[in-house]
Motif scaffolding. Structure first.
Motif, PDB file in Angstrom:
ATOM      1  N   ARG A  13      42.305  25.543  14.381  1.00 57.86           N
ATOM      2  CA  ARG A  13      40.915  25.247  14.540  1.00 57.86           C
ATOM      3  C   ARG A  13      40.391  24.061  14.225  1.00 57.86           C
ATOM      4  O   ARG A  13      40.352  23.689  13.369  1.00 57.86           O
ATOM      5  CB  ARG A  13      40.235  26.610  14.056  1.00 57.86           C
ATOM      6  CG  ARG A  13      40.320  27.870  14.335  1.00 57.86           C
ATOM      7  CD  ARG A  13      39.907  29.171  13.387  1.00 57.86           C
ATOM      8  NE  ARG A  13      40.425  30.463  14.126  1.00 57.86           N
ATOM      9  CZ  ARG A  13      41.770  30.913  13.541  1.00 57.86           C
ATOM     10  NH1 ARG A  13      42.454  30.452  12.922  1.00 57.86           N
ATOM     11  NH2 ARG A  13      41.903  32.079  14.221  1.00 57.86           N
ATOM     12  N   VAL A  14      39.658  23.488  15.153  1.00 51.67           N
ATOM     13  CA  VAL A  14      38.992  22.049  15.212  1.00 51.67           C
ATOM     14  C   VAL A  14      37.404  22.200  15.310  1.00 51.67           C
ATOM     15  O   VAL A  14      36.798  22.672  16.338  1.00 51.67           O
ATOM     16  CB  VAL A  14      39.624  21.194  16.370  1.00 51.67           C
ATOM     17  CG1 VAL A  14      39.126  19.661  16.110  1.00 51.67           C
ATOM     18  CG2 VAL A  14      41.194  21.318  15.963  1.00 51.67           C
ATOM     19  N   LEU A  15      36.800  21.458  14.239  1.00 49.93           N
ATOM     20  CA  LEU A  15      35.355  21.493  14.352  1.00 49.93           C
ATOM     21  C   LEU A  15      35.128  19.792  14.407  1.00 49.93           C
ATOM     22  O   LEU A  15      35.464  19.123  13.316  1.00 49.93           O
ATOM     23  CB  LEU A  15      34.764  22.033  13.188  1.00 49.93           C
ATOM     24  CG  LEU A  15      33.305  21.956  13.257  1.00 49.93           C
ATOM     25  CD1 LEU A  15      32.529  22.796  14.419  1.00 49.93           C
ATOM     26  CD2 LEU A  15      32.688  22.333  11.775  1.00 49.93           C
ATOM     27  N   PHE A  16      34.490  19.376  15.582  1.00 45.94           N
ATOM     28  CA  PHE A  16      33.943  18.014  15.366  1.00 45.94           C
ATOM     29  C   PHE A  16      32.403  17.892  14.988  1.00 45.94           C
ATOM     30  O   PHE A  16      31.652  18.821  15.576  1.00 45.94           O
ATOM     31  CB  PHE A  16      33.818  17.532  17.050  1.00 45.94           C
ATOM     32  CG  PHE A  16      35.233  17.349  17.597  1.00 45.94           C
ATOM     33  CD1 PHE A  16      35.922  16.288  16.999  1.00 45.94           C
ATOM     34  CD2 PHE A  16      35.808  18.516  18.243  1.00 45.94           C
ATOM     35  CE1 PHE A  16      37.430  16.517  17.499  1.00 45.94           C
ATOM     36  CE2 PHE A  16      37.179  18.296  18.835  1.00 45.94           C
ATOM     37  CZ  PHE A  16      38.004  17.125  18.369  1.00 45.94           C
ATOM     38  N   VAL A  17      32.166  17.159  14.168  1.00 40.95           N
ATOM     39  CA  VAL A  17      30.794  17.032  13.663  1.00 40.95           C
ATOM     40  C   VAL A  17      30.080  15.392  13.649  1.00 40.95           C
ATOM     41  O   VAL A  17      30.720  14.563  13.126  1.00 40.95           O
ATOM     42  CB  VAL A  17      30.761  17.565  11.920  1.00 40.95           C
ATOM     43  CG1 VAL A  17      29.222  17.700  11.367  1.00 40.95           C
ATOM     44  CG2 VAL A  17      31.554  18.827  11.877  1.00 40.95           C
ATOM     45  N   CYS A  18      28.958  15.575  13.869  1.00 44.64           N
ATOM     46  CA  CYS A  18      28.132  14.400  13.868  1.00 44.64           C
ATOM     47  C   CYS A  18      26.745  14.828  13.317  1.00 44.64           C
ATOM     48  O   CYS A  18      26.656  16.026  12.881  1.00 44.64           O
ATOM     49  CB  CYS A  18      27.863  13.674  15.275  1.00 44.64           C
ATOM     50  SG  CYS A  18      26.951  14.274  16.564  1.00 44.64           S
ATOM     51  N   MET A  19      25.981  13.938  13.414  1.00 44.54           N
ATOM     52  CA  MET A  19      24.425  14.237  12.918  1.00 44.54           C
ATOM     53  C   MET A  19      23.474  15.288  13.575  1.00 44.54           C
ATOM     54  O   MET A  19      23.178  16.441  12.852  1.00 44.54           O
ATOM     55  CB  MET A  19      23.682  13.008  12.753  1.00 44.54           C
ATOM     56  CG  MET A  19      22.283  13.031  11.997  1.00 44.54           C
ATOM     57  SD  MET A  19      21.344  11.845  11.499  1.00 44.54           S
ATOM     58  CE  MET A  19      21.281  10.826  12.844  1.00 44.54           C
ATOM     59  N   GLY A  20      23.443  15.270  14.869  1.00 39.05           N
ATOM     60  CA  GLY A  20      22.425  16.312  15.399  1.00 39.05           C
ATOM     61  C   GLY A  20      23.173  17.330  16.539  1.00 39.05           C
ATOM     62  O   GLY A  20      22.717  18.126  17.109  1.00 39.05           O
ATOM     63  N   ASN A  21      24.593  17.055  16.784  1.00 31.54           N
ATOM     64  CA  ASN A  21      25.479  17.915  17.462  1.00 31.54           C
ATOM     65  C   ASN A  21      24.969  17.644  18.946  1.00 31.54           C
ATOM     66  O   ASN A  21      24.870  18.651  20.009  1.00 31.54           O
ATOM     67  CB  ASN A  21      25.578  19.369  16.872  1.00 31.54           C
ATOM     68  CG  ASN A  21      26.638  19.984  17.599  1.00 31.54           C
ATOM     69  OD1 ASN A  21      26.386  21.210  17.954  1.00 31.54           O
ATOM     70  ND2 ASN A  21      27.828  19.567  18.200  1.00 31.54           N
ATOM     71  N   ILE A  22      24.412  16.519  19.592  1.00 30.26           N
ATOM     72  CA  ILE A  22      23.970  16.339  20.759  1.00 30.26           C
ATOM     73  C   ILE A  22      24.791  15.095  21.694  1.00 30.26           C
ATOM     74  O   ILE A  22      24.684  15.113  22.852  1.00 30.26           O
ATOM     75  CB  ILE A  22      22.529  16.408  21.178  1.00 30.26           C
ATOM     76  CG1 ILE A  22      21.822  15.263  20.327  1.00 30.26           C
ATOM     77  CG2 ILE A  22      22.022  17.572  20.733  1.00 30.26           C
ATOM     78  CD1 ILE A  22      20.560  14.850  20.890  1.00 30.26           C
ATOM     79  N   CYS A  23      25.278  14.176  20.899  1.00 25.40           N
ATOM     80  CA  CYS A  23      25.908  13.174  21.564  1.00 25.40           C
ATOM     81  C   CYS A  23      27.446  13.182  21.086  1.00 25.40           C
ATOM     82  O   CYS A  23      28.492  13.389  21.851  1.00 25.40           O
ATOM     83  CB  CYS A  23      25.436  11.862  20.987  1.00 25.40           C
ATOM     84  SG  CYS A  23      23.759  11.707  21.495  1.00 25.40           S
ATOM     85  N   ARG A  24      27.928  12.758  20.057  1.00 20.57           N
ATOM     86  CA  ARG A  24      29.190  12.377  19.589  1.00 20.57           C
ATOM     87  C   ARG A  24      30.065  13.685  19.599  1.00 20.57           C
ATOM     88  O   ARG A  24      31.210  13.836  20.003  1.00 20.57           O
ATOM     89  CB  ARG A  24      29.291  11.551  18.544  1.00 20.57           C
ATOM     90  CG  ARG A  24      28.820  10.292  18.584  1.00 20.57           C
ATOM     91  CD  ARG A  24      28.521   9.425  17.199  1.00 20.57           C
ATOM     92  NE  ARG A  24      27.671  10.048  16.528  1.00 20.57           N
ATOM     93  CZ  ARG A  24      27.413   9.475  15.104  1.00 20.57           C
ATOM     94  NH1 ARG A  24      28.101   8.801  14.517  1.00 20.57           N
ATOM     95  NH2 ARG A  24      26.497  10.078  14.374  1.00 20.57           N
TER      96      ARG A  24
END
Length: 166
Positions: A13-24
């Protein structure tokens, strides 16, 4: 789930995280999802994304991110922003921060004993000239292309790392 040892039957299981979760992070989710599907591993690898802040919860990815990804054949239209939680560290084997600020925020959220799951996403692209995926939100279109280039490089390295665990 606190044990990081996976058997052949387990899903990674892989989770990608940025600040707002709308771009990166949704871009990374879409790119990695396509890579995993092309590798025939969609039944073995679960992919999600989240933000360290709740600014955009429930919203689709930024239209510029969606359009840039679409031009490369990647569909982000089904993704919606959500906020990262403490439970994510129990549920995901990889919690991948796009930059050091989000890494720091996630470190503060991370329960004791699970910090080995938290990494900078660009650590999977050691050949890349940068260690962070820059936030393109306030820039022009070229920033979204740059994000995709970096995400594609790190995604290839991540898949290679995961294949060793399967």
């Amino acid at each position: 789930m606190t044990d990081t040892t996976n058997t052949k039957q387990d899903r990674i299981r892989v989770l990608f995280v940025c600040m707002g979760n709308i771009c990166r992070s949704p871009t990374a989710q879409g790119v990695f999802r396509q890579l995993v599907e092309q590798a025939g591993l969609a039944d073995r690898i679960e992919i999600d994304s989240a933000g360290t802040h709740a600014y955009h919860v429930g919203e689709p990815p930024d239209r510029r991110a969606t359009e840039t990804a679409r031009r490369r054949g990647i569909n982000l239209s089904d993704l919606r922003a959500r906020r990262a939680t403490v439970e994510d560290f129990h549920a995901f084997d990889y919690v991948l921060a796009m930059d050091r600020d989000n890494f720091r925020d996630l470190s503060e959220l991370c329960p004791p004993g699970l910090s080995n799951r938290l990494k900078l996403f660009m650590d999977f692209a050691p050949q890349a000239p940068v260690r962070e995926v820059p936030d393109p939100y306030y820039g022009g279109p070229s920033g979204f292309d740059r994000v995709l280039d970096l995400v594609e490089a790190a995604s290839a390295g991540l898949l290679k790392d995961i294949r060793r665990r399967l």
